[in-house]
Motif scaffolding. Structure first.
Motif, short mmCIF file in Angstrom:
data_model
loop_
_atom_site.label_atom_id
_atom_site.label_comp_id
_atom_site.label_asym_id
_atom_site.label_seq_id
_atom_site.Cartn_x
_atom_site.Cartn_y
_atom_site.Cartn_z
N SER A 18 -6.53 2.47 -8.12
CA SER A 18 -5.44 3.41 -7.83
C SER A 18 -5.05 3.35 -6.36
O SER A 18 -3.86 3.39 -6.03
N LEU A 19 -6.02 3.25 -5.49
CA LEU A 19 -5.71 3.13 -4.06
C LEU A 19 -4.99 1.82 -3.76
O LEU A 19 -4.10 1.78 -2.91
N ALA A 20 -5.37 0.76 -4.45
CA ALA A 20 -4.70 -0.52 -4.24
C ALA A 20 -3.23 -0.42 -4.67
O ALA A 20 -2.33 -0.92 -3.98
N LEU A 21 -2.99 0.20 -5.81
CA LEU A 21 -1.61 0.38 -6.27
C LEU A 21 -0.83 1.29 -5.34
O LEU A 21 0.36 1.07 -5.09
N LEU A 22 -1.47 2.32 -4.82
CA LEU A 22 -0.81 3.20 -3.87
C LEU A 22 -0.45 2.44 -2.59
O LEU A 22 0.62 2.63 -2.03
N GLY A 23 -1.34 1.56 -2.15
CA GLY A 23 -1.05 0.74 -0.98
C GLY A 23 0.12 -0.20 -1.22
O GLY A 23 0.97 -0.39 -0.34
N LEU A 24 0.18 -0.79 -2.41
CA LEU A 24 1.32 -1.65 -2.72
C LEU A 24 2.62 -0.85 -2.79
O LEU A 24 3.67 -1.33 -2.38
N ALA A 25 2.54 0.37 -3.30
CA ALA A 25 3.74 1.21 -3.35
C ALA A 25 4.21 1.55 -1.94
O ALA A 25 5.41 1.52 -1.65
N ALA A 26 3.28 1.86 -1.05
CA ALA A 26 3.65 2.15 0.33
C ALA A 26 4.23 0.92 1.02
O ALA A 26 5.21 1.01 1.77
N LEU A 27 3.65 -0.24 0.75
CA LEU A 27 4.17 -1.48 1.31
C LEU A 27 5.57 -1.76 0.79
O LEU A 27 6.46 -2.18 1.52
N ARG A 28 5.77 -1.49 -0.49
CA ARG A 28 7.09 -1.69 -1.10
C ARG A 28 8.13 -0.80 -0.44
O ARG A 28 9.27 -1.22 -0.21
N LEU A 29 7.77 0.43 -0.16
CA LEU A 29 8.72 1.34 0.48
C LEU A 29 8.99 0.95 1.93
O LEU A 29 10.09 1.10 2.43
N ALA A 30 7.97 0.44 2.60
CA ALA A 30 8.12 0.08 4.01
C ALA A 30 8.90 -1.22 4.18
O ALA A 30 9.76 -1.32 5.05
N VAL A 31 8.61 -2.23 3.39
CA VAL A 31 9.21 -3.55 3.57
C VAL A 31 10.40 -3.74 2.64
O VAL A 31 11.46 -4.18 3.06
N GLY A 32 10.22 -3.40 1.37
CA GLY A 32 11.30 -3.55 0.39
C GLY A 32 11.50 -5.00 -0.02
O GLY A 32 10.70 -5.88 0.28
N GLY A 33 12.56 -5.24 -0.72
CA GLY A 33 12.88 -6.60 -1.15
C GLY A 33 12.59 -6.80 -2.61
O GLY A 33 11.65 -6.21 -3.16
N PRO A 34 13.36 -7.66 -3.26
CA PRO A 34 13.18 -7.87 -4.70
C PRO A 34 11.87 -8.58 -5.05
O PRO A 34 11.28 -8.32 -6.09
N TRP A 35 11.38 -9.45 -4.17
CA TRP A 35 10.14 -10.16 -4.47
C TRP A 35 8.96 -9.20 -4.46
O TRP A 35 8.04 -9.34 -5.27
N LEU A 36 8.97 -8.22 -3.58
CA LEU A 36 7.88 -7.26 -3.52
C LEU A 36 7.94 -6.31 -4.73
O LEU A 36 6.91 -5.91 -5.26
N HIS A 37 9.16 -6.01 -5.16
CA HIS A 37 9.32 -5.18 -6.36
C HIS A 37 8.72 -5.91 -7.57
O HIS A 37 8.00 -5.30 -8.37
N ALA A 38 9.00 -7.19 -7.70
CA ALA A 38 8.46 -7.98 -8.82
C ALA A 38 6.94 -8.09 -8.72
O ALA A 38 6.24 -7.96 -9.73
N LEU A 39 6.42 -8.32 -7.52
CA LEU A 39 4.97 -8.40 -7.32
C LEU A 39 4.29 -7.10 -7.71
O LEU A 39 3.29 -7.09 -8.42
N TYR A 40 4.86 -5.98 -7.28
CA TYR A 40 4.31 -4.68 -7.60
C TYR A 40 4.31 -4.45 -9.12
O TYR A 40 3.32 -3.99 -9.68
N ALA A 41 5.39 -4.79 -9.77
CA ALA A 41 5.49 -4.57 -11.22
C ALA A 41 4.50 -5.46 -11.98
O ALA A 41 3.81 -4.99 -12.89
N TRP A 42 4.42 -6.73 -11.63
CA TRP A 42 3.52 -7.64 -12.35
C TRP A 42 2.05 -7.31 -12.08
O TRP A 42 1.21 -7.41 -12.99
N LEU A 43 1.71 -6.94 -10.86
CA LEU A 43 0.33 -6.53 -10.59
C LEU A 43 -0.01 -5.24 -11.33
O LEU A 43 -1.13 -5.08 -11.82
N GLY A 44 0.95 -4.34 -11.42
CA GLY A 44 0.74 -3.12 -12.18
C GLY A 44 0.50 -3.41 -13.65
O GLY A 44 -0.36 -2.80 -14.29
#
Length: 94
Positions: A18-44
């Motif tokens: 859960s902490l790892a997913l929360l970290g990815l969510a924070a990274l997604r909000l900070a950096v953004g971009g479609p590749w990070l969105h896809a990475l977050y979704a597939w890792l989830g």
């Protein structure tokens, strides 16, 4: 006697994930971009699929009271897995 569902090892593993997913969510909000969105979704999807497999394996040998809680965990895993799979299919918002 059934296995205890609230073991510290299982809670610890879920907490770390859960902490790892929360970290990815924070990274997604900070950096953004479609590749990070896809990475977050597939890792989830991968993490929630592992949770679902773990919960199915845990159902064997439980008492009826413990099985109800385990089925609830499995239901929530599948519901969240479906939401993240839809997120993978739709793609990043523009």
């Amino acid at each position: 006697m059934g296995r205890r569902l609230g073991s510290s090892r299982a809670r610890g593993a879920r907490g770390v994930a859960s902490l790892a997913l929360l970290g990815l969510a924070a990274l997604r909000l900070a950096v953004g971009g479609p590749w990070l969105h896809a990475l977050y979704a597939w890792l989830g999807v991968a993490v929630l699929a592992a949770y679902a497999i773990h919960d199915v394996a845990r159902l064997a040998g439980l008492t009826p009271d413990d099985a109800v809680e385990a089925c609830l965990h499995l239901y929530l895993d599948v519901a969240n897995l479906a939401l993240l799979a839809l997120d993978c299919l739709v793609g990043a918002p523009e």
